[in-house]
Design a protein around this motif. Structure first.
Motif, mmCIF file in Angstrom:
data_model
loop_
_atom_site.group_PDB
_atom_site.id
_atom_site.type_symbol
_atom_site.label_atom_id
_atom_site.label_comp_id
_atom_site.label_asym_id
_atom_site.label_seq_id
_atom_site.Cartn_x
_atom_site.Cartn_y
_atom_site.Cartn_z
ATOM 1 N N GLU A 45 0.819 -1.211 0.000
ATOM 2 C CA GLU A 45 0.000 0.000 0.000
ATOM 3 C C GLU A 45 0.855 1.264 0.000
ATOM 4 O O GLU A 45 0.532 2.259 -0.648
ATOM 5 N N HIS A 46 1.990 1.225 0.701
ATOM 6 C CA HIS A 46 2.835 2.418 0.837
ATOM 7 C C HIS A 46 3.580 2.760 -0.442
ATOM 8 O O HIS A 46 4.108 3.868 -0.571
ATOM 9 N N VAL A 47 3.630 1.817 -1.408
ATOM 10 C CA VAL A 47 4.293 2.101 -2.689
ATOM 11 C C VAL A 47 3.325 1.961 -3.859
ATOM 12 O O VAL A 47 3.745 1.954 -5.019
ATOM 13 N N SER A 48 2.039 1.855 -3.567
ATOM 14 C CA SER A 48 1.060 1.560 -4.610
ATOM 15 C C SER A 48 1.008 2.635 -5.694
ATOM 16 O O SER A 48 0.694 2.328 -6.854
ATOM 17 N N ASP A 49 1.321 3.866 -5.354
ATOM 18 C CA ASP A 49 1.287 4.936 -6.351
ATOM 19 C C ASP A 49 2.440 4.836 -7.346
ATOM 20 O O ASP A 49 2.413 5.496 -8.398
ATOM 21 N N ASN A 50 3.442 4.016 -7.021
ATOM 22 C CA ASN A 50 4.642 3.936 -7.854
ATOM 23 C C ASN A 50 4.772 2.627 -8.624
ATOM 24 O O ASN A 50 5.788 2.406 -9.293
ATOM 25 N N ILE A 51 3.780 1.737 -8.502
ATOM 26 C CA ILE A 51 3.842 0.462 -9.203
ATOM 27 C C ILE A 51 2.574 0.259 -10.023
ATOM 28 O O ILE A 51 1.538 0.884 -9.760
ATOM 29 N N HIS A 52 2.670 -0.607 -11.016
ATOM 30 C CA HIS A 52 1.542 -0.912 -11.890
ATOM 31 C C HIS A 52 1.083 -2.341 -11.601
ATOM 32 O O HIS A 52 1.865 -3.286 -11.760
ATOM 33 N N ILE A 53 -0.155 -2.513 -11.185
ATOM 34 C CA ILE A 53 -0.681 -3.837 -10.887
ATOM 35 C C ILE A 53 -1.429 -4.380 -12.099
ATOM 36 O O ILE A 53 -2.277 -3.699 -12.685
ATOM 37 N N ILE A 54 -1.090 -5.604 -12.472
ATOM 38 C CA ILE A 54 -1.766 -6.323 -13.548
ATOM 39 C C ILE A 54 -2.433 -7.537 -12.919
ATOM 40 O O ILE A 54 -1.787 -8.307 -12.208
ATOM 41 N N THR A 55 -3.720 -7.712 -13.147
ATOM 42 C CA THR A 55 -4.386 -8.891 -12.601
ATOM 43 C C THR A 55 -4.114 -10.096 -13.508
ATOM 44 O O THR A 55 -4.077 -9.981 -14.734
ATOM 45 N N GLY A 56 -3.928 -11.224 -12.882
ATOM 46 C CA GLY A 56 -3.644 -12.442 -13.617
ATOM 47 C C GLY A 56 -3.615 -13.627 -12.689
ATOM 48 O O GLY A 56 -3.726 -13.475 -11.463
ATOM 49 N N ASP A 57 -3.461 -14.801 -13.248
ATOM 50 C CA ASP A 57 -3.483 -16.025 -12.462
ATOM 51 C C ASP A 57 -2.472 -16.999 -13.055
ATOM 52 O O ASP A 57 -2.441 -17.202 -14.276
ATOM 53 N N LEU A 58 -1.685 -17.620 -12.194
ATOM 54 C CA LEU A 58 -0.655 -18.540 -12.670
ATOM 55 C C LEU A 58 -1.222 -19.805 -13.289
ATOM 56 O O LEU A 58 -0.493 -20.569 -13.921
ATOM 57 N N THR A 59 -2.524 -20.045 -13.115
ATOM 58 C CA THR A 59 -3.140 -21.201 -13.757
ATOM 59 C C THR A 59 -3.769 -20.836 -15.104
ATOM 60 O O THR A 59 -4.347 -21.706 -15.765
ATOM 61 N N ASP A 60 -3.662 -19.593 -15.522
ATOM 62 C CA ASP A 60 -4.299 -19.106 -16.745
ATOM 63 C C ASP A 60 -3.243 -18.561 -17.700
ATOM 64 O O ASP A 60 -2.731 -17.465 -17.518
ATOM 65 N N GLN A 61 -2.910 -19.338 -18.734
ATOM 66 C CA GLN A 61 -1.863 -18.941 -19.667
ATOM 67 C C GLN A 61 -2.175 -17.615 -20.349
ATOM 68 O O GLN A 61 -1.285 -16.781 -20.540
#
Length: 322
Positions: A45-61
């Protein structure tokens, strides 16, 4: 080399410390995280403004292909896994799918998009299990004793296979136990430090543990993520064991944690057989000589400093929630 990195498992302990470290190294940081209906991003949370989150799943190619294309990284740090050893016994198939095959899916996504991307695979001392050597090095025979360890071993060899078959920069870091105040509450070190804090604040009466004589090579996650980064800065890919070269018992951990709050651990700890593993691993101790020699890496934070830091953070968190 560029300065774009994708971290799988970024919301976990290691992912959060690695994100901090890479941001300090002027990287553009992307993180792969599973979609959930409730937030699981407390650690970042403290670095959330500086990173880009991509949703995904390791079981989904498909989602991994999309993540690689979106991030277009120079480096991928693959930390995502089902990493709680006891749970792997109750969910062996899911553990194999996420922890083992998930690594293959990520490697395949990289190979198809850009095989020049540098790849780090998070190994574990659990791959050694009941290895015969007193200290475990990269040359020690593997003998995993849990579905988690077996799944990680599959991922280890698949990483090497992609390196050799497709000429990819793919490296394994076999990290021995590493903890911090961000460790999940179900893991034994955090279970102990949190219990010591709760007992000191009259929020809990006792702590139930399993094998007090189990020995592990415990270091601080903040130190270990630096080794991960160093592995991908070398001219050629290689595999490394990362640890302190010392081991401590669960009993020592309890003694230090309770001492930090001025209590005698023996008055509060009870042995409970349900916390013993189906196949126990008695002792693990790293031989990190290759990492020290080639990476110029050294752990900075001692075991005792780490446990006391964890207790103090648990105390502060519990008191702030009153």
């Amino acid at each position: 080399m560029g300065n774009r990195a994708l971290i799988t498992g970024i919301t976990g302990q290691d992912g959060s410390y690695l994100a901090e470290h890479l941001l300090n190294e002027n990287y553009e940081v992307y993180g792969l995280a599973r979609w959930t209906s409730t937030s699981n991003e407390d650690r970042i949370e403290h670095v959330s403004d500086n990173i880009h989150i991509i949703t995904g799943d390791l079981t989904d190619q498909t989602s991994l292909d999309r993540a690689i294309e979106t991030a277009d990284p120079d480096e991928v740090y693959h930390l995502g896994a089902l990493s709680f050893v006891p749970e792997s016994f109750t969910q062996p198939i899911t553990t194999a799918d996420v922890t083992g095959l998930g690594t293959t899916r990520m490697l395949e996504a990289i190979r198809r998009y850009n095989p020049d991307i540098r790849f780090y695979q998070a190994g574990t001392s659990e791959m050694f299990g009941n290895a015969p050597d007193e200290r475990q090095s990269i040359d020690t025979r593997f003998y995993p004793r849990s579905p988690y360890g077996v799944s990680k071993l599959y991922a280890y060899w698949m990483t090497i296979n992609y390196r050799e078959a497709h000429d990819m920069y793919a490296t394994n870091g076999i990290l021995f136990n590493h903890e911090s105040p961000r460790r999940g509450k179900q893991f034994v070190t955090r279970k102990i430090t949190r219990a010591a804090a709760r007992i000191a604040l009259d929020k809990q009466d006792e702590l139930r543990l399993g094998n007090l004589d189990a020995k592990r090579d415990w270091g601080h996650a903040r130190d270990y993520v630096k080794a991960m980064h160093l592995m991908l800065q070398q001219d050629d890919p290689d595999d490394y064991v990362v640890g302190t070269g010392e081991h401590h018992t669960v009993r020592e951990c309890a003694r230090i944690a309770f001492d930090e709050v001025g209590l005698d651990w023996q008055e509060f700890v009870t042995i409970d057989e349900k916390y013993f593993r189906a196949t126990e691993v008695d002792a693990l101790k790293a031989d990190p000589s290759r990492a020290k020699q080639k990476l110029k890496w050294e752990p900075k934070i001692s075991f005792e400093e780490m446990i006391r830091e964890m207790v103090q953070k648990d105390l502060a968190d519990l008191q702030s929630n009153e």
